[in-house]
Write an enzyme that holds these catalytic residues in place. Structure first.
Site, PDB file in Angstrom:
ATOM      1  N   SER A   1       0.804  -1.223   0.000  1.00 52.60           N
ATOM      2  CA  SER A   1       0.000   0.000   0.000  1.00 52.60           C
ATOM      3  C   SER A   1       0.837   1.273   0.000  1.00 52.60           C
ATOM      4  O   SER A   1       0.342   2.327  -0.373  1.00 52.60           O
ATOM      5  CB  SER A   1      -0.935   0.008   1.213  1.00 52.60           C
ATOM      6  OG  SER A   1      -0.189  -0.135   2.399  1.00 52.60           O
TER       7      SER A   1
ATOM      8  N   ASP B   1      -3.488   8.076   7.768  1.00 52.51           N
ATOM      9  CA  ASP B   1      -4.423   7.210   8.484  1.00 52.51           C
ATOM     10  C   ASP B   1      -3.623   6.452   9.552  1.00 52.51           C
ATOM     11  O   ASP B   1      -2.539   6.885   9.917  1.00 52.51           O
ATOM     12  CB  ASP B   1      -5.210   6.301   7.516  1.00 52.51           C
ATOM     13  CG  ASP B   1      -4.303   5.388   6.696  1.00 52.51           C
ATOM     14  OD1 ASP B   1      -3.154   5.119   7.124  1.00 52.51           O
ATOM     15  OD2 ASP B   1      -4.734   4.924   5.623  1.00 52.51           O
TER      16      ASP B   1
ATOM     17  N   HIS C   1      -0.524   4.748   7.189  1.00 50.73           N
ATOM     18  CA  HIS C   1       0.180   5.297   6.022  1.00 50.73           C
ATOM     19  C   HIS C   1       0.610   6.744   6.192  1.00 50.73           C
ATOM     20  O   HIS C   1      -0.121   7.545   6.767  1.00 50.73           O
ATOM     21  CB  HIS C   1      -0.727   5.165   4.790  1.00 50.73           C
ATOM     22  CG  HIS C   1      -1.148   3.754   4.540  1.00 50.73           C
ATOM     23  ND1 HIS C   1      -2.395   3.283   4.857  1.00 50.73           N
ATOM     24  CD2 HIS C   1      -0.455   2.698   4.054  1.00 50.73           C
ATOM     25  CE1 HIS C   1      -2.464   1.996   4.567  1.00 50.73           C
ATOM     26  NE2 HIS C   1      -1.296   1.610   4.085  1.00 50.73           N
TER      27      HIS C   1
END
Ligand SMILES: *[C@@H]1O[C@H](CO)[C@@H](O)[C@H](O)[C@H]1NC(C)=O
Length: 370
Positions: free
Chosen positions: A46, A346, A349
């Site tokens: 991610s 978040d 990340h």
């Protein structure tokens, strides 16, 4: 607990400061100008994903607001408010002192494989990265589907076949591919979304931490050798960052008053040691190729030093309102307005700013392998 002060103190060591200052000096001397590379292939999780999970059956996808609030195209599936670390090195990067320099000088962002890039685009590069993906096929699959590294390499094989067709011969294709930059960020989810999950009792009883790191490195070795067989000759591999410092792990595991979950940071340390020795092995096995280690832990520290110099308050809580289940931003919520003072977007990340400020550590490694 005076958490901000102790957090900063825990990152402060004379050696890291030295590294940051040297990196800044080196990068300002050449204005971040690097030789242009004709093409750039991105593998990872991610941290690098730019939309490959959007159409997968998974809870780990972020093609909704407020993701992308600071990205020109809005929510694209990038797990940040703006650019990822993989984006930063190819487009423009704001220097600490306000200098804006071209980095690798690509005009556009590298398209995700899932967007079916056309023949012209694939000559410039493809992004295969997928949120929740790991070195091991099973990592992250509890959240739904993802594109694990084996599958990313199979997707790349499809791209390579198309390039062979387009350029007319395998020789021409491999000449082209040999000039490209390849980056790969893997391993985070083999820990976060596999080994340390409460339900992963079987894998923990089968492998102790050292054995698990060795298993990952053995698999990763085969995968990077596969990348080499498919034509990669300039390869940068990212280490695992201090995942014990993510708001999610701090909230779920607890820190006993320490700034980070020390046990988790210690757990992943053998992976980075193994990765560095894998890179040495790859260099001696393939003298016609270049391999570099992206020190994401130093990049993470860099953020703190720069923020101290820039005198802005670093907040280590997430900028957006996060789901307690996934750690991702809740759809259509309003994030913090001061995104320049947050390290985390978040619960897992980094913000674009954190990615930018870490770049002076990573970019010189890229320059050396081009
Ligand atoms: C998506 O995944 C869930 C859980 O793994 C499964 O129950 C569901 O049937 C899947 N949906 C589709 C459309 O495949």
């Amino acid at each position: 607990m005076g958490s901000r002060r102790s957090f900063l103190r825990s990152w402060s060591s004379p050696l890291s400061l030295f590294v940051v200052v040297v990196a800044l000096a080196a990068s300002s001397a050449d204005g971040f100008k690097a030789p242009r590379v004709p093409c750039y292939f991105i593998f990872g999780d991610s941290l690098y994903d730019s939309g490959n999970n959007n159409n997968l059956n998974t809870s780990v996808k972020v093609n909704y607001s407020p993701y992308g609030i600071d990205f020109p195209a809005g929510p694209t599936g990038r797990f940040s408010n703006g650019r990822t670390a993989a984006d930063i090195i190819v487009t423009k990067m704001i220097h600490f002192f306000g200098y804006a320099g071209e980095t690798l000088g690509f005009k556009d962002f590298i398209p995700p494989f899932a967007s079916n890039p056309d023949d012209r685009q694939i000559l410039v590069g493809v992004n295969y990265a997928s949120g929740s993906a790991g070195i091991l096929v099973e990592s992250g699959k509890q959240g739904g589907d993802n594109v694990d590294l084996n599958k990313q390499l199979r997707n790349h094989k499809v791209t390579v076949s198309r390039i062979v067709k387009k350029l007319g011969s395998k020789k021409a294709a491999f000449e082209h591919l040999g000039q490209c930059l390849y980056i790969c960020n893997m391993g985070n989810n083999d820990y976060i979304n596999n080994y340390i999950l409460p339900q992963s009792t079987a894998i923990r009883s089968q492998y102790n931490p050292a054995q698990f790191a060795a298993l990952l490195i053995a698999r990763y070795s085969a995968q990077i050798n596969r990348m080499y067989e498919l034509g990669a000759r300039k390869v940068a591999l990212a280490g695992i960052s201090n995942i014990g410092c993510t708001p999610s792990l701090i909230a779920t595991v607890g820190t006993n008053g320490a700034p980070c979950v020390t046990s988790v940071n210690q757990l992943v340390a053998p992976f980075n040691i193994g990765l560095k020795s894998l890179i040495s092995q790859l260099k001696s096995a393939h003298p016609d190729a270049k391999f570099g280690y992206l020190d994401t832990i130093n990049a993470f520290k860099c953020f703190f030093f720069l923020s101290v110099f820039a005198a802005f308050k670093v907040k280590t809580t997430p900028c957006c309102q996060v789901s307690t289940v996934t750690g991702l931003c809740l759809p259509n919520t309003v994030p913090c307005s001061q995104r320049r003072s947050y390290l985390f977007w978040d619960a897992f990340h980094p913000t674009e700013l954190a990615n930018r400020l870490g770049a002076p550590i990573l970019f010189p490694v890229i320059q050396r392998i081009l």
